[in-house]
Design a protein around this motif. Structure first.
Motif, PDB file in Angstrom:
ATOM      1  N   PRO A   1      37.953  40.480  36.887  1.00  0.00           N
ATOM      2  CA  PRO A   1      39.169  39.782  36.768  1.00  0.00           C
ATOM      3  C   PRO A   1      39.587  38.672  37.845  1.00  0.00           C
ATOM      4  O   PRO A   1      40.483  37.914  37.740  1.00  0.00           O
ATOM      5  CB  PRO A   1      40.512  40.713  36.553  1.00  0.00           C
ATOM      6  N   LYS A   2      38.906  39.152  39.039  1.00  0.00           N
ATOM      7  CA  LYS A   2      39.430  38.164  40.030  1.00  0.00           C
ATOM      8  C   LYS A   2      38.926  36.888  39.887  1.00  0.00           C
ATOM      9  O   LYS A   2      39.139  35.949  40.471  1.00  0.00           O
ATOM     10  CB  LYS A   2      38.691  38.442  41.484  1.00  0.00           C
ATOM     11  N   LEU A   3      38.014  36.666  38.935  1.00  0.00           N
ATOM     12  CA  LEU A   3      37.366  35.227  38.573  1.00  0.00           C
ATOM     13  C   LEU A   3      38.081  34.581  37.304  1.00  0.00           C
ATOM     14  O   LEU A   3      37.887  33.621  37.012  1.00  0.00           O
ATOM     15  CB  LEU A   3      35.938  35.575  38.067  1.00  0.00           C
ATOM     16  N   CYS A   4      38.911  35.339  36.720  1.00  0.00           N
ATOM     17  CA  CYS A   4      39.657  34.924  35.430  1.00  0.00           C
ATOM     18  C   CYS A   4      41.020  35.806  35.342  1.00  0.00           C
ATOM     19  O   CYS A   4      41.204  36.278  34.409  1.00  0.00           O
ATOM     20  CB  CYS A   4      39.021  35.208  34.247  1.00  0.00           C
ATOM     21  N   PRO A   5      41.950  35.853  36.424  1.00  0.00           N
ATOM     22  CA  PRO A   5      43.196  36.467  36.420  1.00  0.00           C
ATOM     23  C   PRO A   5      44.214  36.039  35.321  1.00  0.00           C
ATOM     24  O   PRO A   5      44.973  36.925  34.786  1.00  0.00           O
ATOM     25  CB  PRO A   5      43.713  36.266  37.760  1.00  0.00           C
ATOM     26  N   HIS A   6      43.877  35.028  34.616  1.00  0.00           N
ATOM     27  CA  HIS A   6      45.005  34.407  33.772  1.00  0.00           C
ATOM     28  C   HIS A   6      44.410  34.838  32.290  1.00  0.00           C
ATOM     29  O   HIS A   6      45.181  34.042  31.565  1.00  0.00           O
ATOM     30  CB  HIS A   6      45.471  33.163  34.131  1.00  0.00           C
ATOM     31  N   THR A   7      43.404  35.018  32.170  1.00  0.00           N
ATOM     32  CA  THR A   7      42.854  35.383  30.769  1.00  0.00           C
ATOM     33  C   THR A   7      43.884  36.019  29.910  1.00  0.00           C
ATOM     34  O   THR A   7      44.519  36.862  30.548  1.00  0.00           O
ATOM     35  CB  THR A   7      41.297  35.785  30.810  1.00  0.00           C
ATOM     36  N   GLY A   8      43.720  35.866  28.699  1.00  0.00           N
ATOM     37  CA  GLY A   8      44.607  36.566  27.981  1.00  0.00           C
ATOM     38  C   GLY A   8      44.696  38.192  27.981  1.00  0.00           C
ATOM     39  O   GLY A   8      45.692  38.800  27.867  1.00  0.00           O
ATOM     40  N   THR A   9      43.453  38.822  27.909  1.00  0.00           N
ATOM     41  CA  THR A   9      43.497  40.348  28.012  1.00  0.00           C
ATOM     42  C   THR A   9      42.567  40.751  29.165  1.00  0.00           C
ATOM     43  O   THR A   9      41.319  40.994  28.716  1.00  0.00           O
ATOM     44  CB  THR A   9      43.061  41.005  26.811  1.00  0.00           C
ATOM     45  N   PRO A  10      43.119  40.764  30.449  1.00  0.00           N
ATOM     46  CA  PRO A  10      41.852  40.875  31.715  1.00  0.00           C
ATOM     47  C   PRO A  10      41.636  42.331  31.675  1.00  0.00           C
ATOM     48  O   PRO A  10      42.684  43.376  31.256  1.00  0.00           O
ATOM     49  CB  PRO A  10      42.647  40.404  32.995  1.00  0.00           C
ATOM     50  N   VAL A  11      40.778  42.870  32.017  1.00  0.00           N
ATOM     51  CA  VAL A  11      40.409  44.411  32.139  1.00  0.00           C
ATOM     52  C   VAL A  11      39.848  44.529  33.468  1.00  0.00           C
ATOM     53  O   VAL A  11      38.598  43.849  33.809  1.00  0.00           O
ATOM     54  CB  VAL A  11      39.470  44.904  30.945  1.00  0.00           C
ATOM     55  N   ALA A  12      40.088  45.483  34.083  1.00  0.00           N
ATOM     56  CA  ALA A  12      39.370  45.692  35.370  1.00  0.00           C
ATOM     57  C   ALA A  12      37.863  46.100  35.060  1.00  0.00           C
ATOM     58  O   ALA A  12      37.440  46.834  34.179  1.00  0.00           O
ATOM     59  CB  ALA A  12      40.035  47.191  36.031  1.00  0.00           C
ATOM     60  N   GLY A  13      36.933  45.737  36.172  1.00  0.00           N
ATOM     61  CA  GLY A  13      35.613  45.965  35.873  1.00  0.00           C
ATOM     62  C   GLY A  13      34.993  44.669  35.705  1.00  0.00           C
ATOM     63  O   GLY A  13      35.549  43.636  36.349  1.00  0.00           O
ATOM     64  N   GLY A  14      33.775  44.670  34.995  1.00  0.00           N
ATOM     65  CA  GLY A  14      33.196  43.447  34.755  1.00  0.00           C
ATOM     66  C   GLY A  14      32.202  43.056  35.951  1.00  0.00           C
ATOM     67  O   GLY A  14      31.898  43.555  36.788  1.00  0.00           O
ATOM     68  N   PHE A  15      31.679  41.614  35.940  1.00  0.00           N
ATOM     69  CA  PHE A  15      30.381  41.178  36.349  1.00  0.00           C
ATOM     70  C   PHE A  15      31.046  39.885  37.549  1.00  0.00           C
ATOM     71  O   PHE A  15      31.967  39.341  37.386  1.00  0.00           O
ATOM     72  CB  PHE A  15      29.265  40.498  35.558  1.00  0.00           C
ATOM     73  N   GLU A  16      30.311  39.877  38.606  1.00  0.00           N
ATOM     74  CA  GLU A  16      30.298  38.528  39.365  1.00  0.00           C
ATOM     75  C   GLU A  16      29.499  37.719  38.606  1.00  0.00           C
ATOM     76  O   GLU A  16      28.785  37.796  37.442  1.00  0.00           O
ATOM     77  CB  GLU A  16      29.482  38.908  40.606  1.00  0.00           C
ATOM     78  N   MET A  17      30.062  36.400  38.843  1.00  0.00           N
ATOM     79  CA  MET A  17      29.363  35.196  38.208  1.00  0.00           C
ATOM     80  C   MET A  17      27.950  35.131  38.154  1.00  0.00           C
ATOM     81  O   MET A  17      27.315  34.787  37.210  1.00  0.00           O
ATOM     82  CB  MET A  17      30.104  33.795  38.537  1.00  0.00           C
ATOM     83  N   GLU A  18      27.552  35.366  39.438  1.00  0.00           N
ATOM     84  CA  GLU A  18      25.936  35.342  39.650  1.00  0.00           C
ATOM     85  C   GLU A  18      25.100  36.153  38.908  1.00  0.00           C
ATOM     86  O   GLU A  18      24.063  35.967  38.545  1.00  0.00           O
ATOM     87  CB  GLU A  18      25.629  35.146  41.021  1.00  0.00           C
ATOM     88  N   GLN A  19      25.825  37.380  38.439  1.00  0.00           N
ATOM     89  CA  GLN A  19      25.059  38.405  37.805  1.00  0.00           C
ATOM     90  C   GLN A  19      24.929  37.977  36.353  1.00  0.00           C
ATOM     91  O   GLN A  19      23.687  38.235  35.852  1.00  0.00           O
ATOM     92  CB  GLN A  19      25.937  39.835  37.788  1.00  0.00           C
ATOM     93  N   ILE A  20      25.736  37.025  35.771  1.00  0.00           N
ATOM     94  CA  ILE A  20      25.674  36.949  34.173  1.00  0.00           C
ATOM     95  C   ILE A  20      24.649  35.669  34.383  1.00  0.00           C
ATOM     96  O   ILE A  20      23.935  35.702  33.332  1.00  0.00           O
ATOM     97  CB  ILE A  20      26.973  36.748  33.763  1.00  0.00           C
ATOM     98  N   LEU A  21      24.960  34.623  35.181  1.00  0.00           N
ATOM     99  CA  LEU A  21      24.046  33.623  35.173  1.00  0.00           C
ATOM    100  C   LEU A  21      22.641  33.907  35.471  1.00  0.00           C
ATOM    101  O   LEU A  21      21.666  33.413  35.100  1.00  0.00           O
ATOM    102  CB  LEU A  21      24.702  32.525  36.260  1.00  0.00           C
ATOM    103  N   TYR A  22      22.486  34.907  36.447  1.00  0.00           N
ATOM    104  CA  TYR A  22      20.932  35.444  36.603  1.00  0.00           C
ATOM    105  C   TYR A  22      20.467  36.170  35.203  1.00  0.00           C
ATOM    106  O   TYR A  22      19.420  35.921  34.897  1.00  0.00           O
ATOM    107  CB  TYR A  22      20.961  36.396  37.557  1.00  0.00           C
ATOM    108  N   LEU A  23      21.416  36.856  34.381  1.00  0.00           N
ATOM    109  CA  LEU A  23      20.914  37.327  33.286  1.00  0.00           C
ATOM    110  C   LEU A  23      20.527  36.224  32.275  1.00  0.00           C
ATOM    111  O   LEU A  23      19.418  36.350  31.609  1.00  0.00           O
ATOM    112  CB  LEU A  23      22.216  38.061  32.721  1.00  0.00           C
ATOM    113  N   MET A  24      21.408  34.990  32.179  1.00  0.00           N
ATOM    114  CA  MET A  24      21.039  34.163  31.336  1.00  0.00           C
ATOM    115  C   MET A  24      19.783  33.378  31.670  1.00  0.00           C
ATOM    116  O   MET A  24      19.005  32.557  30.693  1.00  0.00           O
ATOM    117  CB  MET A  24      22.260  33.086  31.431  1.00  0.00           C
TER     118      MET A  24
END
Length: 355
Positions: free
Chosen positions: A279-302
């Protein structure tokens, strides 16, 4: 009409752009190979609003994105163009959002019987409005796919890609969906809204062409969703807590990514809900939830998806919302994800070379 060759020749990727297209790129819908369809829609959001402004937030932030990718030579030459944001769609979203919001408040107050007549018709009205939006997206995707374009969607809430998935289901006999998300989105007609943002995965599975749904990062879901995910052999869920447990116990992120990629068929549609990230990367999204990924983790997956030889047939990025007082942080992050995903999409199609 300016040719793509001329647009590239006249453009300085290291300088200041005077173009108002997304990322400041010079392309139009004729010369771009990738068309981004913005969908400013958030009628069924059930917590915070603002995602209808997501496309504009990403567009505004996109001019700060540098083009250089050290593993994709001259990525900017692909040609990316975002269609104009529909003011009519945005205004309809705002109007129906008020109606849906009042209905949700009525449900949350226990659905008092003395108001039941007032709200009885609301689900049908909202479902019809969302169906019209889905049809609009479907027609947009069909039009540009018929022209040989790659297509991506920029939401809006997570209900917006259904029309795109429908269009692709008519083009491909079989494909999988890779879903990055904090939520399972497997609810059936959540809050009586058939096309709820919380039902996108449930609705996508109605298309028999979707052979596999691989969910990554899920950490906020109800019991019915957990049961469906366990019992439906088309669904493979990588829960956030399980991923973190493996990381804490020493399993490499690459190995986890390999496990995810192994579950995917050859053709893949990727849906990225920004709340799948920390959520530190998207604090204003509609339904933020603690946890999740760093941006580079997902882009590495992609990147691992592309390097595996899998083919991306389309993607969306949804649930971005600008912050108060013009805070561009969410849009800034979203713009960078969008640019990288556009390049990886093209690389998987053989239009760019990935090292």
């Amino acid at each position: 009409m300016t040719s793509k060759h001329k647009q590239i020749e006249d453009f300085d990727p290291n300088g200041v752009s005077c173009h108002d297209g997304i990322f400041g790129l010079p392309y139009d819908e004729n010369t771009a190979e990738l068309i981004i369809i913005p969908v400013p829609w958030e009628v069924t959001v059930s917590y915070s609003h603002g995602t209808a402004q997501g496309p504009e937030a990403v567009l505004n932030a996109s001019f700060q994105v540098d083009f250089y990718q050290d593993d994709i030579h001259d990525a900017w030459k692909l040609g990316i163009h975002m269609l104009p944001i529909s003011e009519q769609l945005y205004n309809k979203s705002n109007s129906y959002r008020i109606l849906a919001g009042n209905y949700i408040s009525w449900l949350e107050s226990g659905a008092p019987k003395d108001s039941s007549e007032r709200f009885a018709a609301v689900p049908d009205v909202i479902n019809k409005a969302c169906s019209i939006m889905n049809d609009w997206v479907y027609e947009q995707v069909k039009e540009f796919r018929a022209k040989g374009k790659m297509v991506a969607l920029l939401g809006g809430d997570h209900s917006t890609p259904l029309g795109m998935i429908k269009a692709l289901s008519e083009e491909f006999e079989s494909f999988g969906i890779l879903q990055i998300d904090a939520h399972a989105d497997l609810r059936k007609a959540y809050e009586n809204f058939e096309y709820s943002h919380a039902s996108i995965s449930y609705n996508a599975l109605k298309f028999p062409q979707v052979s596999k749904l691989v969910q990554v990062g899920i950490r906020d879901y109800c019991q019915a969703e957990a049961v469906l995910a366990k019992e439906n052999n088309r669904i493979q869920t990588f829960y956030d807590k399980d991923i973190k447990k493996e990381l804490f116990e020493g399993k490499a992120w690459k190995v986890i990514c390999d496990d995810i990629v192994e579950q995917l068929p050859e053709d893949i549609y990727i849906t990225i809900d920004i709340d799948g990230f920390d959520p530190k990367l998207c604090p204003h999204t509609g339904t933020p939830v603690a946890g999740g990924f760093e941006m580079e983790q997902i882009l590495y997956l992609m990147k691992q998806v592309v390097k595996s030889g899998k083919r991306i047939i389309g993607f969306d990025l949804v649930e971005i919302a600008p912050g108060p007082d013009g805070d561009e942080w969410d849009g800034n992050v979203g713009a960078r994800i969008l640019y990288r995903m556009a390049n990886l999409y093209a690389a998987s199609q053989g239009k760019l070379n990935l090292k």
